[in-house]
Write an enzyme that holds these catalytic residues in place. Structure first.
Site, short mmCIF file in Angstrom:
data_model
loop_
_atom_site.label_atom_id
_atom_site.label_comp_id
_atom_site.label_asym_id
_atom_site.label_seq_id
_atom_site.Cartn_x
_atom_site.Cartn_y
_atom_site.Cartn_z
N TYR A 81 -5.84 5.70 -7.05
CA TYR A 81 -6.10 5.51 -5.62
C TYR A 81 -7.51 4.99 -5.45
O TYR A 81 -8.47 5.75 -5.43
CB TYR A 81 -5.91 6.83 -4.88
CG TYR A 81 -6.25 6.76 -3.40
CD1 TYR A 81 -5.33 6.24 -2.48
CD2 TYR A 81 -7.48 7.20 -2.92
CE1 TYR A 81 -5.64 6.16 -1.14
CE2 TYR A 81 -7.78 7.13 -1.57
CZ TYR A 81 -6.86 6.61 -0.69
OH TYR A 81 -7.15 6.54 0.65
N TYR B 7 0.85 -1.20 0.00
CA TYR B 7 0.00 0.00 0.00
C TYR B 7 0.88 1.24 0.00
O TYR B 7 1.74 1.41 0.86
CB TYR B 7 -0.89 -0.03 1.22
CG TYR B 7 -2.09 0.89 1.17
CD1 TYR B 7 -3.32 0.42 0.71
CD2 TYR B 7 -2.02 2.21 1.60
CE1 TYR B 7 -4.44 1.24 0.68
CE2 TYR B 7 -3.14 3.04 1.56
CZ TYR B 7 -4.34 2.55 1.11
OH TYR B 7 -5.45 3.36 1.08
#
Lengths: 395, 313
Positions: free
Chosen positions: A348, A298
């Protein structure tokens, strides 16, 4: 307390992935984005919407499970869940789906996340709503927001500065992550930054957002949606796509945990909650870091990618800057990371697009395919209670 | 001295110190005001005139008002606060305009206390009506006057632990900072900052110190939170120079630090003055001293200033 290998490992698989386009202005409602992604994932798996009996998303998604169920024509649901802590829950949606499938609570569970995060509510701005929630989290935010520390970038910058101070990491070290992500995005037609790689010098020339973080240390703001179809490994073996078998799935929260501001517990140089996830992943799967072929870590902010490498055991503490040097995390390196371009390069979608890329790596269908048959590791949002997965093909 | 005597003394003192407008009468502010109120009358802009009802705007405090010492209404509020009339509501505002203001004119305002009547029983509780008269001047020429009345009253139930703010004119906007959500477990901290104390939670059973506070002690489990007052010293454990995006109530860039207090706990606060002396002066390990930034009557923030061993900054 830490679960053993036999409990969940290999019971369920991701059988379908789907997504909308990734943009800065979708022009559609978040619910419609969710519906499009869920339908695409079901179509990818070759499963009819009427077979869906479970739906999972996470906090901050504005589309309830029942609304999505109505729109796709799912009918009755026997399992539905809304996991907490935003992006930290991305992999936990798959964990919950796998548990539901493994225990017979549901047969086909779809995990989804849809957001107009650029054209609608932007997470990078100071959130008045977060500062005023009449909850324990609202009280927690009272120790930072009124003092002027109120954006995700700033909260990460506080830890990043300490990490630099203790281990000697530099802004250039953070920049290596951005360069790798953007290189991978440059060859991914679905990425926002397709054909737009960056150099380290460009990273260094980008403006300060919250020192020591520059603009190019921060992920994009995107509109879009991703969905994942989870069913039993057995059923998945007979479907349209090669299954990505869930070898391990874990959540983790550290001691004295806060959301983005766990500043009071230790040296501020790690992500203990990711350590909790990592230990479970290795134990459940029986794999070790050296087995991993490629990982999706991430990357809302680059410093936390370095800390994740350390927490997950890919390198000793403080040495991630050496581990990533010389293109080690780029295609062809010893551990290519974020081959879709990550959230800095592709989009995102709160971590869910990274899970889809991990599935493509297992299938062998990534545009930046990493050769080999080792497992693929993927993590969820960092700095918050988090989660992770290890996926591999049927063996 | 009772309230009546204090009121008489404040009234006798006459005009408080004049407050000069921060900027001369100017077109940008007039346009903003007209837009905000939906007034499309073209005559103001055409004639280089300010709408008369804007008069208060020219002498408003900024976002971070300096001390209001010498202001009669502030002085009277302190007297009434101390007597337990801690709550406030504005009741009347009557304005008279003697002429229109023109672009470029510099305005100042003087206020005096006209009347303090009480105690009166009201629906809100027992209280005092305080009336002030404000006059706006250009040079020596009075251009507008205002009679402004507030009710300072004793809130029903247990008295408020903290004094209320000096009453502000009703047109003053609330200060734009993010306010903490305060719970029963954390109120002591914010009461402390308002009183000029930096309070650290201390377990009444095992003595463990803790920040941020909560209802239970993670060390021994006791539900006996107490607090100690910190020395107000510490050092920078880490810090952020915030450049983007804008943050309510702050000018960019500014520095926020995680401070490790001498007592051992950590807390987040702004490093004051960093923009003036240069954000590069801040470093991990730098000694700092607490300061209290009063936002308004409801909120005082703890903040920090670099403690320069060579002398005062």
């Amino acid at each position: 307390m830490i679960s053993g290998k036999a409990v969940i490992s290999g019971q369920a698989a991701i059988a379908g992935i789907g997504a909308t386009e990734f943009s800065k202005d979708s022009g559609r409602s978040e619910l419609r984005l969710a519906v499009e992604a869920v339908r695409a994932a079901l179509d990818d798996a070759g499963i009819a919407p009427s077979e869906v009996d479970g739906l999972v998303t996470f906090s901050m998604d504005t589309n309830s499970e029942i609304a999505v169920a109505r729109e796709i024509g799912a009918g009755e649901l026997s399992f539905f869940s809304h996991v907490g802590y935003g992006g930290g829950a991305a992999c936990a949606t798959v964990q919950q789906a796998a548990m539901a499938v493994a225990t017979g609570m549901a047969g086909v569970v779809v995990c989804y996340r849809a957001l107009n995060e650029r054209s609608g509510h932007r997470f990078g701005q100071v959130s008045r709503a977060a500062a005023s929630m009449p909850t324990s989290s609202g009280v927690d935010n009272g120790w930072t927001y009124p003092m002027g520390l109120g954006t995700p970038a700033a909260t990460v910058a506080m830890a990043a500065r300490r990490y630099q101070h203790v281990y000697g990491a530099s802004s250039e070290d953070f920049g290596q992550v951005a360069v790798a992500d953007r290189r991978h995005a440059a060859t991914n037609p679905n990425a926002w930054f397709y054909q737009r790689p960056i150099t380290l010098a460009e990273h260094q020339a980008s403006r300060w957002i919250a020192e020591p973080l520059r603009l190019l240390d921060c992920c994009q703001e995107s509109d879009g949606a991703v969905a994942l179809v989870v069913t039993s490994a057995e059923r998945a073996s007979g479907l349209r796509q090669p299954p990505a078998v869930i070898r391990a799935a874990a959540q983790g929260s550290g001691s004295d945990q806060f959301v983005m501001t766990s500043y009071y517990r230790d040296g501020l140089t790690g992500l203990p909650e990711m350590g909790v996830v990592g230990r479970q992943l290795w134990r459940q799967s029986g794999f070790a870091p050296a087995d991993v072929r490629t990982a999706v870590l991430y990357d809302h902010f680059t410093p936390y990618v370095l800390m994740q490498l350390e927490e997950l055991g890919f390198c000793p503490r403080g040495e991630a800057r050496h581990f990533i040097a010389g293109g080690a995390i780029q295609l062809g390196g010893r551990l290519p990371l974020n081959t879709h371009g990550g959230q800095l390069g592709e989009a995102y979608i709160h971590g869910m697009n990274g899970i889809a890329e991990a599935v493509r790596q297992v299938r062998g269908s990534s545009v930046n395919q990493v050769p080999g048959d080792g497992p693929v590791l993927v993590t969820a949002g960092t700095g918050v209670p988090t989660s992770g997965l290890i996926l591999s093909e049927v063996r | 001295m009772n309230i009546t005597e204090a009121a008489a003394r404040i009234a006798e003192a006459g005009d408080g110190s004049p407050r000069r407008g921060r900027d001369p009468v100017n077109l940008p502010m007039i346009r903003n005001w007209l837009e905000a109120l939906g007034d499309t009358n073209p005559r103001y802009e055409a004639g280089s005139l300010a709408p008369p009802a804007m008069v208060q705007v020219w002498t408003m405090h900024g976002l971070h008002p300096a001390s209001t010492a010498g202001d009669p209404l502030s002085a009277m509020s302190v007297v009434l606060d101390e007597a337990g009339f801690t709550s406030v509501v504005a009741t009347n505002s009557e304005q008279a305009y003697h002429r229109e203001l023109r672009l470029g004119e510099q305005v100042e305002v003087r206020s005096r206390q006209r009347d303090a009547a009480g105690p009166k029983r009201t629906a809100l509780g027992e209280g005092w009506f305080v009336t002030t008269e404000s006059t706006w001047y250009v040079g020596t020429e009075a251009v507008a006057t205002m009679l402004f009345r507030i009710l300072k009253y004793r809130p029903p139930g247990p008295p408020e632990p903290l004094p209320s703010p000096p009453a502000a004119p009703p047109a003053a906007p609330p200060v734009d900072v993010l306010r903490p959500v305060v719970s029963r477990d954390t109120a002591f901290f914010w009461d402390g900052t308002a009183a000029g104390e930096l309070r650290i939670q201390r377990c009444g059973e095992c003595g463990a110190l803790r920040h941020p506070p909560g209802p239970a002690c993670p060390e021994c489990g006791a539900l006996k939170p107490e607090y100690v007052v910190a020395a107000g010293t510490g050092e920078v454990y880490s810090y952020v120079v915030h450049h983007h995006p804008p943050v309510p109530g702050r000018a960019l860039p500014f520095v926020v630090a995680l401070v490790e207090l001498t007592e051992g706990v950590r807390m987040v606060g702004e490093i004051l003055g960093a923009r003036e002396f240069g954000v590069g002066e801040v470093s991990i390990g730098a000694p700092v001293r607490v300061e209290f930034v009063r936002v308004d009557g409801e909120l005082t923030l703890p903040a920090w200033r670099l403690a320069d061993p060579e002398g005062e900054r």
